[in-house]
Design an enzyme around this catalytic site. Structure first.
Site, PDB file in Angstrom:
ATOM      1  CG  ASP B 140      -2.106   0.878   1.071  1.00 18.84           C
ATOM      2  OD1 ASP B 140      -2.433   1.259  -0.073  1.00 18.84           O
ATOM      3  OD2 ASP B 140      -2.730   1.204   2.093  1.00 18.84           O
ATOM      4  CG  HIS B 147      -4.061  10.528   3.420  1.00 15.26           C
ATOM      5  ND1 HIS B 147      -5.197  10.430   4.193  1.00 15.26           N
ATOM      6  CD2 HIS B 147      -3.266   9.489   3.792  1.00 15.26           C
ATOM      7  CE1 HIS B 147      -5.087   9.376   5.000  1.00 15.26           C
ATOM      8  NE2 HIS B 147      -3.928   8.792   4.777  1.00 15.26           N
ATOM      9  CD  GLU B 211      -6.499   5.238   5.515  1.00 13.08           C
ATOM     10  OE1 GLU B 211      -6.117   5.996   6.416  1.00 13.08           O
ATOM     11  OE2 GLU B 211      -5.730   4.494   4.893  1.00 13.08           O
ATOM     12  CD  GLU B 213      -5.526   2.928   0.251  1.00 14.57           C
ATOM     13  OE1 GLU B 213      -4.844   2.166  -0.463  1.00 14.57           O
ATOM     14  OE2 GLU B 213      -5.263   3.159   1.450  1.00 14.57           O
ATOM     15  CG  ASP B 245      -5.732   0.886   4.138  1.00  9.59           C
ATOM     16  OD1 ASP B 245      -5.647  -0.190   4.746  1.00  9.59           O
ATOM     17  OD2 ASP B 245      -4.919   1.821   4.280  1.00  9.59           O
ATOM     18  CD  GLN B 252      -2.505   3.904  10.580  1.00 14.43           C
ATOM     19  OE1 GLN B 252      -3.712   3.773  10.359  1.00 14.43           O
ATOM     20  NE2 GLN B 252      -1.719   4.577   9.770  1.00 14.43           N
ATOM     21  CE  LYS B 264      -3.119   2.227   7.322  1.00 13.75           C
ATOM     22  NZ  LYS B 264      -4.263   2.829   6.637  1.00 13.75           N
ATOM     23  CB  THR B 268      -7.625  -4.714   2.787  1.00 10.27           C
ATOM     24  OG1 THR B 268      -6.661  -4.441   3.809  1.00 10.27           O
ATOM     25  CG2 THR B 268      -7.523  -3.694   1.677  1.00 10.27           C
ATOM     26  CB  THR B 371      -6.168   7.914   1.844  1.00 12.82           C
ATOM     27  OG1 THR B 371      -6.041   6.848   2.784  1.00 12.82           O
ATOM     28  CG2 THR B 371      -7.520   8.570   2.002  1.00 12.82           C
TER      29      THR B 371
END
Lengths: 440, 440
Positions: B140, B147, B211, B213, B245, B252, B264, B268, B371
């Site tokens: 990722d 962001h 997020e 993406e 995500d 985190q 994370k 996903t 993101t």
């Protein structure tokens, strides 16, 4: 014979090399690996015994196994080692006991095996050894506080060991595709970094390092959403190997923002033999005591009362042999001696933490321990610590000095589990030589 | 018909739903996915057309394909979508052209296909859609400076965008095993974090985020040690999908030391259809210009003169539907609208950077963009940015407010490629509803 007797130090193998006192692979070890004969692409599952490899499929076809052991060997012969790794403890124990019995002097089955030895055993030196299985997911921990502290000090951090370190088993996802088996040359990678003069450059990396680690192979996985508790983690650990987490440090330091990426993902070497958790049973030791003054661990990470959530009595070393040492026949020079007990998190804690949010582990996943550095200078387990990031080069025999790894240098990792009253077992070697960078 | 004509806006499909102006899957799209019929475990490769799915194996068995196209479809039917993804561009183009021709009004082959439509097409709503292929490695990126800057500001960093950001396409290795297909509920994970009061706790996470993406699927891989150049990266990109995500932000932030891990890796989500690079051909735009005043990119990351190293004209949105909105029949409320051009690194640059040290990518690897936030408030593409880390809750229709995602909330991602003179194509949906935490 007693199924629980596969650690009996009074037993020995009819394979002569397995009786040598310094062998890594005596009768009491029996690690699994994947091999092919030279000139034959077929990959087969084998067991290391002395300097020989027992072909598990050949043993099965010879009718030397029965019941669960026969089924397990047939599965491995057909579907590879990963299929065996996914089995529950009972058939794995049965297979270990049967192989032990076959290779043991003076048992009922060993006479038949010995008579067919030429069909069942092959000298390891005449075989290609492969990765034991396809590594699915690879996660690397940072379980040595000594490694963390020395690195933090070298970077001049105000808090070399951050506040979260003693709460969280810190880890990052590594790259599985670039894991290679011991003996594979490691090509010096290109990378981007910022020079001491402040220039950002791209080229063959200079600050190339090894990191002495162990790898923990996951046997049975867990479904997504179902954490594995510390008390049960042992049931998901198939076994251990050696791991060299090659790193290009200047790249790692410059790219650092979301963790190691190109600074590490060009190659990771592992030893070809997985020493099973069952073989390591006599060598268990408790998890390290939490230093006084620290708050208690969160309950999900506690190991007290969980007999199999600790670690193992395993000593490790890293040795370096330059091209000129090799040319002169000088053996690799040991540059680091350390011990698995120096880590502040055990494999069971790593596995419990990794799955605590429901993350699913899968058969063939590999967990790296992180660099196994200890408190003493001798136990610094990478060049960055040994040379203080290149400032104090390692002195080698024949007068050579190394701030970092040079082309032609070979790094050789060793490990050995020892405890009084049992036959020591080893992990073989994890070797890798640095090949020159290719033109970009 | 002309093989290069699969973007011709004058053509349309005999499948009525593929002619609806707002369909994501007109004749000019033809994305690939993996499905199974309800009550049938067998997974098959399909092509989305309107609200239907074309069964590629059935098309092949009906003898409607010839030459390279037939071979490619046979391969997909036998070995799954990953086998198709590994093919070079020529047979992939041939298959696309043949499927286009079959589904197009008034072509020679379409009459035969239409006569057998009942055997070849099934309504998507009656099928299970799976992950398109097993995701091998997942990486990722962090390609939105907006962001990065907003997150850095929220954390109070002196340099919200670190010095290395505009030199290095920053990325981390993600967890492939926990990638799930759109529609899979996401169970609120447990995690460890430090509360505002300074206490370290473990429990169901509070600060749960999405997020927005995109995911880039790797088609052909590269051997270890052989970098892919920016100019050639397009030959390794099979296609794109949507990616959510999911993140537990307090976890985190607390675990941060070697990058995102448990914050994370619980889940996903990706959309089930891979829109191929060939379908996206008309929507190409150049890589974003480097802001003036910045030093030039290192040569290995430059896109100038490489027609296929840019990005695509793709607009994206994220919408939120709470349980009570669902109960009242209120549609998901759009909370973010953004565009792929806001990223400062293109997929070709990501791929070139990832392999620049010799790291090997494999068919089925997935690269997340990070993101996709833009400069405007509307283009903040996660809750952390939208709510300033929970301080300014999102206001939803019916008076609900969300500092973070609540149980029962469903996040729905959309994307659409548009450019004047061509038929717009979409990516379907990437949905996921938050299920309550399970007892630990």
């Amino acid at each position: 014979m007693n199924l629980n007797d596969t650690h009996d130090p009074a037993r020995s193998s009819w394979v002569a090399s397995a009786r040598e006192p310094d062998t890594d692979f005596p009768l009491q070890n029996l690690p699994y690996g994947t091999f092919s004969a030279i000139g034959d692409a077929a990959q087969r599952v084998g067991v290391a015994i002395g300097d020989q490899v027992l072909d598990l499929g050949a043993v099965h076809r010879a009718g030397l196994l029965h019941g669960d052991a026969a089924d397990a060997a047939a599965l491995a012969a057909r579907d590879g080692l990963a299929a065996l790794m996914a089995l529950p403890p009972q058939p794995l124990s049965a297979l270990r006991a049967a192989v032990f019995s076959l290779l043991c002097n003076g048992t009922e089955t060993s006479a038949r095996a010995q008579a067919q030895a030429a069909d069942l055993l092959q000298p390891a030196r005449r075989l290609h050894l492969h990765l034991p299985c396809q590594v699915r997911g690879y996660t690397d921990f940072l379980a040595s506080e000594h490694h963390t502290a020395r690195n933090g000090q070298l970077k001049g951090l105000a808090d070399p060991v951050p506040e979260n370190y003693r709460w969280v088993p810190v880890a990052y996802h590594g790259r599985a595709s670039s894991i290679v088996v011991s003996g594979t040359p490691v090509v010096r990678p290109h990378g981007q970094w910022k020079t001491a003069g402040g220039e950002v450059v791209f080229g063959p990396v200079d600050a190339l390092d090894f990191e002495l680690e162990m790898g923990v192979f996951v046997g049975r996985g867990n479904p997504q959403g179902t954490p594995v508790r510390t008390a049960e983690a042992h049931a998901h650990i198939f076994g251990l190997c050696l791991l060299n987490d090659w790193s290009s440090k200047a790249v790692q330091w410059w790219e650092q923002m979301l963790g190691p990426f190109l600074g590490k993902n060009f190659a990771t070497s592992i030893s070809p033999w997985i020493v099973t958790q069952e073989a390591l049973e006599p060598f268990r030791i408790a998890a390290p005591a939490r230093p006084s003054g620290l708050p208690a661990l969160l309950p999900y990470l506690r190991t007290e009362g969980h007999a199999k959530a600790g670690t193992w009595n395993i000593s490790l070393s890293a040795a370096l042999q330059t091209a000129s040492m090799r040319d002169r026949g000088a053996p690799p020079a040991v540059v680091s001696r350390t011990h698995l007990r120096h880590l502040c998190w055990t494999p069971a804690q790593m596995l419990a933490h990794h799955t605590s949010n429901g993350c699913n582990l899968q058969t063939g996943d590999l967990l790296g321990t992180g660099t196994i550095s200890g408190p003493d200078d001798e136990s610094r387990a990478c060049m960055t610590e040994l040379t203080r990031a290149g400032r104090e080069p390692v002195e080698l025999p024949c007068g050579e000095r190394r701030p970092w790894l040079a082309d032609g240098d070979e790094v050789v990792l060793h490990a050995r589990a020892e405890v009084p009253g049992f036959v020591p077992i080893g992990f073989g070697q994890c070797r890798g030589v640095i090949a020159p960078a290719q033109p970009y």
